[in-house]
Design an enzyme around this catalytic site. Sequence first.
Site, PDB file in Angstrom:
ATOM      1  N   LYS A  25     -14.505 -13.441  41.066  1.00  0.00           N
ATOM      2  CA  LYS A  25     -13.616 -14.361  40.344  1.00  0.00           C
ATOM      3  C   LYS A  25     -12.379 -13.633  39.808  1.00  0.00           C
ATOM      4  CE  LYS A  25     -13.487 -16.809  35.872  1.00  0.00           C
ATOM      5  NZ  LYS A  25     -12.737 -15.834  35.048  1.00  0.00           N
ATOM      6  N   ASN A  26     -12.604 -12.490  39.150  1.00  0.00           N
ATOM      7  CA  ASN A  26     -11.494 -11.797  38.509  1.00  0.00           C
ATOM      8  C   ASN A  26     -10.556 -11.136  39.502  1.00  0.00           C
ATOM      9  OD1 ASN A  26     -12.346 -12.554  35.961  1.00  0.00           O
ATOM     10  ND2 ASN A  26     -13.575 -10.709  35.662  1.00  0.00           N
ATOM     11  N   CYS A 119     -11.940 -20.200  28.250  1.00  0.00           N
ATOM     12  CA  CYS A 119     -13.015 -19.936  27.299  1.00  0.00           C
ATOM     13  C   CYS A 119     -12.453 -19.365  25.997  1.00  0.00           C
ATOM     14  CB  CYS A 119     -14.018 -18.944  27.887  1.00  0.00           C
ATOM     15  SG  CYS A 119     -14.882 -19.549  29.350  1.00  0.00           S
ATOM     16  N   ARG A 124      -6.629 -13.163  22.676  1.00  0.00           N
ATOM     17  CA  ARG A 124      -6.344 -12.368  23.872  1.00  0.00           C
ATOM     18  C   ARG A 124      -4.826 -12.230  23.901  1.00  0.00           C
ATOM     19  NH1 ARG A 124      -8.501 -13.606  29.944  1.00  0.00           N
ATOM     20  NH2 ARG A 124     -10.403 -12.737  29.109  1.00  0.00           N
ATOM     21  N   ASP A 310     -18.018  -8.456  30.047  1.00  0.00           N
ATOM     22  CA  ASP A 310     -18.462  -9.664  30.746  1.00  0.00           C
ATOM     23  C   ASP A 310     -19.962  -9.671  31.044  1.00  0.00           C
ATOM     24  OD1 ASP A 310     -16.039 -10.893  30.698  1.00  0.00           O
ATOM     25  OD2 ASP A 310     -15.542 -10.561  32.800  1.00  0.00           O
ATOM     26  N   ARG A 402     -17.091 -21.974  36.033  1.00  0.00           N
ATOM     27  CA  ARG A 402     -15.839 -21.212  36.110  1.00  0.00           C
ATOM     28  C   ARG A 402     -16.030 -19.901  36.869  1.00  0.00           C
ATOM     29  NH1 ARG A 402     -11.783 -22.816  32.656  1.00  0.00           N
ATOM     30  NH2 ARG A 402     -12.349 -24.086  30.843  1.00  0.00           N
TER      31      ARG A 402
END
Length: 424
Positions: A25-26, A119, A124, A310, A402
Amino acid sequence: MDSRQKLVISGGRRIEGELAVQGAKNSVLVLLSAAVLAHGESILHNCPQLTDVDAACRILSCLGCRCVRSGGTICVDASTAAGFEIPESLMREMRSSIMFLGSVLGRTGRCRLSFPGGCELGARPIDLHLAALRQMGAEITEQHGYIECTAASGLHGARITLSFPSVGATENILLAAVTADGTTEIHNAAREPEICDLAAFLVKCGARISGAGGSVITIEGVERLYPAEHSVMPDRIVAGTYLCCAAATGGELILSRCKSEDMTAFLAVLESMGCRAYSYGDGKLYFDAQRRLTAPPTIRTMPYPGFPTDIQAPIMAVTTLARGTSVFVETIFDNRYRHVPELVRLGASIKAEGRVAVVEGVRSLSGAKVHAAELRGGAALVTAALAAEGTSEISGVCYIDRGYDSIENVLRSVGADIKRVTEK
């Protein structure tokens, strides 16, 4: 996203068998952003079916790209990309949307977007992103929740030293620098494997990048990028999550399409708890957790190559059943223990205050109705529910979607009693 969906899990069944790890995903999200810079059709393979990926594709369409998915392959034709504004509704869908800033600014010389959503993990800050782009010649104004960036004369190279090795800032600088005039150096750059994947794709497109994966990255700007074909790296966080599911249930698992060298920090933690893991063949990892686990040494989240934030929540779920006391120190985000009250509902003994959580291992967990408030916390609830006695219901599945491609189908294939249902 359907907020009425939930996962129903009957726990107590060992996770055992073999599964292939999805694309990261990242990585795929920033690769989709990078495709904006290429004048033509780029092809990305091994793209997972995730709601965040869908959101990124909608952003690409909004920018004037043609985006087509066929199975795990996404084709992005940026030949006519000319858009520079991303609507607030799309920005709010995912936290990673800020990564479009560098690529859109590099392609069009202008970018207008709102602050990102996704989220709620606490602050951030994007100050590092904006400060770096200002060093490269961008004029940036912030008002009414929007960021307006312009580089009328184009961006230029700069020597940028990050106060923190931010993955997002490193990616945005890379994206902006590849077509900037001159040479850019990023000092104290993020070293995550996803940075290397992005750099590899950009080099295929004609970029000149050296040092990716280290703390200093050098980018020599080129006039134009061209389309390329690339396969997204395996998702180390998803791989780690499924290992946690096996560990919590005393299971045995083989992961294929896996890069264990990207997972050394959390594999070391699992091995310290009594699990066994070894790599073999081409991208395979064998994992055995068939004896009762013991509490690991203190787990402190850190930038790569340290223990990843994570995977903190899924491993916490495992430690709830380990013999002894586990201590977690979360150094990356200030609101990343939202899964703790839900794990306690399942019978865990956890006390969290500030950035520290203390877990006292219990003999067993019990099924309960719980709610996922964010992506990795949702994965932790799935991990715990698989090991709990009785039936659990997990709502907030939209957050899990997600980052996990059909999590119920994957887990069912290795022995879990799990299904997705939609409440009427």
